[in-house]
Design an enzyme around this catalytic site. Sequence first.
Site, PDB file in Angstrom:
ATOM      1  N   LYS A 115       0.839  -1.197   0.000  1.00 42.39           N
ATOM      2  CA  LYS A 115       0.000   0.000   0.000  1.00 42.39           C
ATOM      3  C   LYS A 115       0.871   1.243   0.000  1.00 42.39           C
ATOM      4  O   LYS A 115       1.595   1.512   0.943  1.00 42.39           O
ATOM      5  CB  LYS A 115      -0.908   0.051   1.224  1.00 42.39           C
ATOM      6  N   GLY A 171       7.020   4.677   8.333  1.00 40.32           N
ATOM      7  CA  GLY A 171       6.136   5.796   8.622  1.00 40.32           C
ATOM      8  C   GLY A 171       6.383   6.330  10.016  1.00 40.32           C
ATOM      9  O   GLY A 171       7.501   6.228  10.535  1.00 40.32           O
ATOM     10  N   SER A 172       5.341   6.851  10.635  1.00 42.17           N
ATOM     11  CA  SER A 172       5.534   7.513  11.922  1.00 42.17           C
ATOM     12  C   SER A 172       5.633   6.499  13.064  1.00 42.17           C
ATOM     13  O   SER A 172       5.125   5.382  12.967  1.00 42.17           O
ATOM     14  CB  SER A 172       4.372   8.463  12.197  1.00 42.17           C
ATOM     15  N   THR A 173       6.281   6.914  14.144  1.00 43.34           N
ATOM     16  CA  THR A 173       6.439   6.045  15.307  1.00 43.34           C
ATOM     17  C   THR A 173       5.081   5.717  15.920  1.00 43.34           C
ATOM     18  O   THR A 173       4.837   4.581  16.349  1.00 43.34           O
ATOM     19  CB  THR A 173       7.368   6.699  16.338  1.00 43.34           C
ATOM     20  N   GLY A 200       3.477   3.080  13.862  1.00 42.60           N
ATOM     21  CA  GLY A 200       4.283   1.866  14.019  1.00 42.60           C
ATOM     22  C   GLY A 200       3.930   1.116  15.294  1.00 42.60           C
ATOM     23  O   GLY A 200       3.803  -0.109  15.300  1.00 42.60           O
ATOM     24  N   CYS A 256      13.113  10.731   7.227  1.00 42.76           N
ATOM     25  CA  CYS A 256      13.072  10.241   8.594  1.00 42.76           C
ATOM     26  C   CYS A 256      14.423  10.367   9.280  1.00 42.76           C
ATOM     27  O   CYS A 256      14.503  10.543  10.480  1.00 42.76           O
ATOM     28  CB  CYS A 256      12.578   8.804   8.632  1.00 42.76           C
ATOM     29  N   GLU A 259       9.712  15.002  15.963  1.00 40.41           N
ATOM     30  CA  GLU A 259      10.024  15.028  14.535  1.00 40.41           C
ATOM     31  C   GLU A 259       9.074  15.990  13.811  1.00 40.41           C
ATOM     32  O   GLU A 259       7.863  15.879  13.928  1.00 40.41           O
ATOM     33  CB  GLU A 259       9.865  13.617  13.955  1.00 40.41           C
TER      34      GLU A 259
END
Lengths: 305, 523
Positions: free
Chosen positions: B221, B273-275, B278, B329, B426
Amino acid sequence: MSREQELLIIPKTYKNYVGGAFPRTESGRYYKLNSVDGKHLANVCLSTRKDIRNAVQVARKAQASWQNRTAYNQGQIIYRIAEILSGRRHQFEAELESLGYSKEVAQLELESAIDLIVYFAGWTDKVQQVFGAVNPVASHHFNFSRQEAVGVVGMLAPEAPALLGALAMLLPNMVAGNSSIIIASEKLALPLCTFAEVLETSDVPAGVVNILTGKKEELVGHFVSHMDVDALIADPTLSFELRKELEVGSTSNLKRLHFWATGCTVDEIHSTGKSVIENMAKSAKDPYRILDVQEVKTTWHPISE
Amino acid sequence: MGKRKDGPISVSKLFFKRLVRTINIIMSQKKSDSSTMPIHWEYAHAPESTDHVQYEMQYGLFIDGAFSDYDPSKSFDSVNPATGELLYQCTQADEKDVDTAVKAARKAYEEHWGSIKGSIRGKYLYRIARMLQERAREFAVLESLDGGKPIRESRDIDIPLAAAYFFYYAGWADKLAYAFPAKKVTPLGVCGQIIPWNFPLLMLAWKIAPALACGNTVVLKPAETTSLTALKFCELLQDIGLPNGVVNLITGPGQTGEYLVNHDGIDKIAFTGSTGVGKKIQQSIAGRNIKSTLELGGKGAYIIFEDASLNEAVEGIVNAIFFNQGHVCCAGSRLLVQEGVADRVIELLKQRMATLIVGDPLDKNTDVGAINSQNQLNTIQRYVDIGLEEGAECFQCEGNIPSSGFYFRPTLLTNVSQSSKVVQEEIFGPVLTVQTFRTTQEAIDKANNTPYGLANGIWTDKGSKIFHVGSQLRSGVVWSNTYNKFDPTSPFGGYKESGKGREGGVQGLAPYVHLESNVEAEI
């Protein structure tokens, strides 16, 4: 007075091992362990969240200097554990027998434990050579990848084998450069407590290995929520509920979580102990477990005049 | 490892060095003269042609080797961030579509891909690499149109690197036994892969190449705002004749990704992707015996020591934080500079920032392109506002930026502290915070003092310092006297909350295989 009364044995107080000292649990709680013939063996510490926190603190302090020791030195320190354990193996065999082991299985476990220590002692200065890499990047850079310690690792030792199961978790972590906090088997806790004395009299720096006793279902939650624990190791024989709690909870700070098949049930040790330990001794010799509890660090530097 | 050469220098080289030094002195005098009268370089507009690039206005999903019809009832728009105008429309994959895709991947795995020879898999991957190289310019233009990154970067970095990853992992497909000594290697099965919008095709390559090399099939995706190069990639797969179902593409927002993560038919999830997301994914797969690799956020420190070559270090900062609009990142978003040179570095950096060209991503002169989406633009602005509220001082370069589309000026935040939100979190934009330090240990402590651990940079001319500081930094990548370099042979990934697992290199194979003991000898 009968001779038995005159030679009244002095029973040992079994305690936790934290930061190179032997404290009782701060909670003052305990559970009783009896020998197979029903005699009282020990009051074992029922550790709490506070004990885990104390252990993590000393483990964190000890970790950097353990990792920064030379691989040769680490190898000698681990080998020294085998020397000391070898000298005291009969004490351990007797302890295992008091917990219901047959003599044969108790001896086999000690032989296997000593062997496993020697095996991993030899890995300290080979991990980088076998698993590290110099990477041929398509630019003018020198680029290399090194294995590094993940940090502070919590371990839930399997219920059995009492000593070998815990060592199968501990040794890859020592080689990896981590400091460890092990929750001992609940029903067969004593040999690992006694093993703390071996650590204490070998050259392992204080805080690198810490041993707690208690109930896993009470302690798992405190382990997973602790933000200064970097990784957790458990055995797949753990109940599904506890395994799931580990998997969900360890996301708090993305702890590395691994299930290593290092153990069996206490019943299995009593029924098929020999083959179980033979298999465990073999599968525990897996250097890839060292990689599970390490990180890969890749460094770049330009090449130019 | 230092920049100085210790060996003997020949007379002619010495002469040359002196000559260069003399010229440098003259030049620097000129520079200081001109500081009162800044020179403005004019750049003529140099747009990359889009004539030869074709794409559909509407796309369906790519499942089992074929594109489904575009479904207007499940449509979502993708805009060109450089203008804010509609670029194309995609079909949002629902739960049923995801199920169809996973089943197609399973079928392809069981009937074919999971058991064919590694050398055959490798040949397919080589074909992909070659075809990407042939069509590189087209993909570069599409990437810039869709994502807003400067054409210079998509042309010189994203697309060539994507091809290089396929070429590298193609070669591993029949050599896996050598990657894992004493182990029998088998594939995992069906891999669900979810990628971000910052390097759309490159992240696709990072995910698909090792997965396929190891014998897995894939349901991928792409990010909601950047599906175009992934869709074009599927056209390319049809051209090279990759067997049906080996790669399946489902477009859509986060919800589509959730369907994929929660599907019972997957054996592995790879996510970049983002923490925050995740961690959610990790929770969703708990108790389901699913492997995962996570490539999450970062807050890289960029440490400049007093003995560094300052001009090079400043050039490095530009690459560390303004590369791809800071949507990286591993961006070096925290500048840590030793006190003695802090003023000089900031002055040089401001001068350099003044020359950055912000604008049309398709212009070959553009240094900083468009922010990927309105959402991200808002996020960046919000963080800068927070920084200002916390007492930061803000420097932004001047110059024109386009009036439509999503743009943000390269930004410097000084007077920040370790606990500032803009230092801890971030931002994922062209925003650099600046802190100073006195001792080496202080630099190390500050660098490590975030929950992240993806990448850090060290600038010093002293080799021993690089190894010392590098060994103490808790991050998966350490760039010394360079920054933001990537290569298929070089493992990439985070410590701590920046993720788990590595992508790239021999280490990048491990997340896509089962290992069983293969040691027969007596041990």
